[in-house]
Scaffold this active site. Sequence first.
Site, PDB file in Angstrom:
ATOM      1  N   HIS A   1      63.888 -60.162  70.601  1.00 11.52           N
ATOM      2  CA  HIS A   1      64.943 -60.958  71.260  1.00 11.52           C
ATOM      3  C   HIS A   1      64.282 -61.941  71.982  1.00 11.52           C
ATOM      4  O   HIS A   1      65.092 -63.036  71.823  1.00 11.52           O
ATOM      5  CB  HIS A   1      65.439 -59.962  72.336  1.00 11.52           C
ATOM      6  CG  HIS A   1      66.372 -60.770  73.358  1.00 11.52           C
ATOM      7  ND1 HIS A   1      67.617 -60.802  73.034  1.00 11.52           N
ATOM      8  CD2 HIS A   1      66.110 -61.363  74.632  1.00 11.52           C
ATOM      9  CE1 HIS A   1      68.084 -61.326  74.163  1.00 11.52           C
ATOM     10  NE2 HIS A   1      67.384 -61.784  74.823  1.00 11.52           N
ATOM     11  N   GLU A   2      63.148 -62.091  72.634  1.00  6.13           N
ATOM     12  CA  GLU A   2      62.628 -63.449  73.234  1.00  6.13           C
ATOM     13  C   GLU A   2      62.254 -64.325  72.122  1.00  6.13           C
ATOM     14  O   GLU A   2      62.437 -65.653  72.629  1.00  6.13           O
ATOM     15  CB  GLU A   2      61.410 -62.897  74.060  1.00  6.13           C
ATOM     16  CG  GLU A   2      61.635 -62.009  75.127  1.00  6.13           C
ATOM     17  CD  GLU A   2      62.861 -62.497  76.211  1.00  6.13           C
ATOM     18  OE1 GLU A   2      63.048 -63.486  76.227  1.00  6.13           O
ATOM     19  OE2 GLU A   2      63.487 -61.592  76.630  1.00  6.13           O
TER      20      GLU A   2
ATOM     21  N   HIS B   1      65.543 -72.502  70.232  1.00  6.23           N
ATOM     22  CA  HIS B   1      65.044 -73.794  70.676  1.00  6.23           C
ATOM     23  C   HIS B   1      64.972 -74.518  69.462  1.00  6.23           C
ATOM     24  O   HIS B   1      64.902 -75.738  69.465  1.00  6.23           O
ATOM     25  CB  HIS B   1      63.914 -73.386  71.574  1.00  6.23           C
ATOM     26  CG  HIS B   1      63.448 -74.546  72.229  1.00  6.23           C
ATOM     27  ND1 HIS B   1      62.065 -74.699  73.080  1.00  6.23           N
ATOM     28  CD2 HIS B   1      63.857 -75.841  72.650  1.00  6.23           C
ATOM     29  CE1 HIS B   1      61.872 -75.821  73.320  1.00  6.23           C
ATOM     30  NE2 HIS B   1      62.973 -76.411  73.288  1.00  6.23           N
TER      31      HIS B   1
ATOM     32  N   HIS C   1      65.004 -66.590  71.413  1.00  8.70           N
ATOM     33  CA  HIS C   1      65.232 -67.657  71.958  1.00  8.70           C
ATOM     34  C   HIS C   1      64.564 -68.737  71.453  1.00  8.70           C
ATOM     35  O   HIS C   1      64.765 -69.868  71.507  1.00  8.70           O
ATOM     36  CB  HIS C   1      65.062 -67.359  73.517  1.00  8.70           C
ATOM     37  CG  HIS C   1      65.980 -66.476  74.283  1.00  8.70           C
ATOM     38  ND1 HIS C   1      67.171 -66.772  74.196  1.00  8.70           N
ATOM     39  CD2 HIS C   1      65.909 -65.323  75.075  1.00  8.70           C
ATOM     40  CE1 HIS C   1      67.782 -65.789  75.042  1.00  8.70           C
ATOM     41  NE2 HIS C   1      66.912 -64.951  75.403  1.00  8.70           N
TER      42      HIS C   1
END
Length: 224
Positions: free
Chosen positions: A94-95, A102, A98
Amino acid sequence: MSTYWIIFGGIALLSWLVSSNLQSKFKKYSQVPLGLSGREVAEKMLQDNGIYDVQVISTTGHLTDHYNPATKTVNLSESVYSQRNIAAAAVAAHECGHAVQHARAYAPLKMRSALVPVVNFSSNIVQWILLGGMLLLNVFPQLLLAGIVLFALTTLFSFITLPVEINASQRAVKWLSNAGITNYQTYSMAVGALRSAAYTYVVAALGSLATLLYYVWIFMGRRR
């Protein structure tokens, strides 16, 4: 007034239920072993997405995992970083979702990042302005209005966060499946864990909106 407190109480109860469910699921899925650690999952997902300028590091705390676009670091809590289970893999992916956002210039993430400095500033003073605004409502109503504007930015931030978090989870579970990290059983666990985490953001956004409407109601009520 009573209607507001009923709504606020309902949101507070819902928040507690969602948080308890999240803690329960992560505790349960932390017992399901996986071949890779959270760090290894994160590094592989980044590489598979052609991202080589993001570092995976360990951070203190529990469920303190986050991606920092300013430093280009995927920060994983100590347990997620080192443990080899489906919960750790889901959080790590999940991280990294991100980080992929980006790299791909995902619009909602760019918008949320742009709001971070403003929200950080307003969160430090908004409660004092709102308190002062309510105390001085009859003589200086503009102060409460200023507090409402600042709090509205926090509410906007909460709602912009929703598509960012949901999209990151979608990217995570899709990659976990395509990369062969999860099978049929563990895939559903990853989906369930990240869905529970997403609910916390939904409740937070609703709570922020309810609080904003409460202050608006006080401000508008002075004219009656």
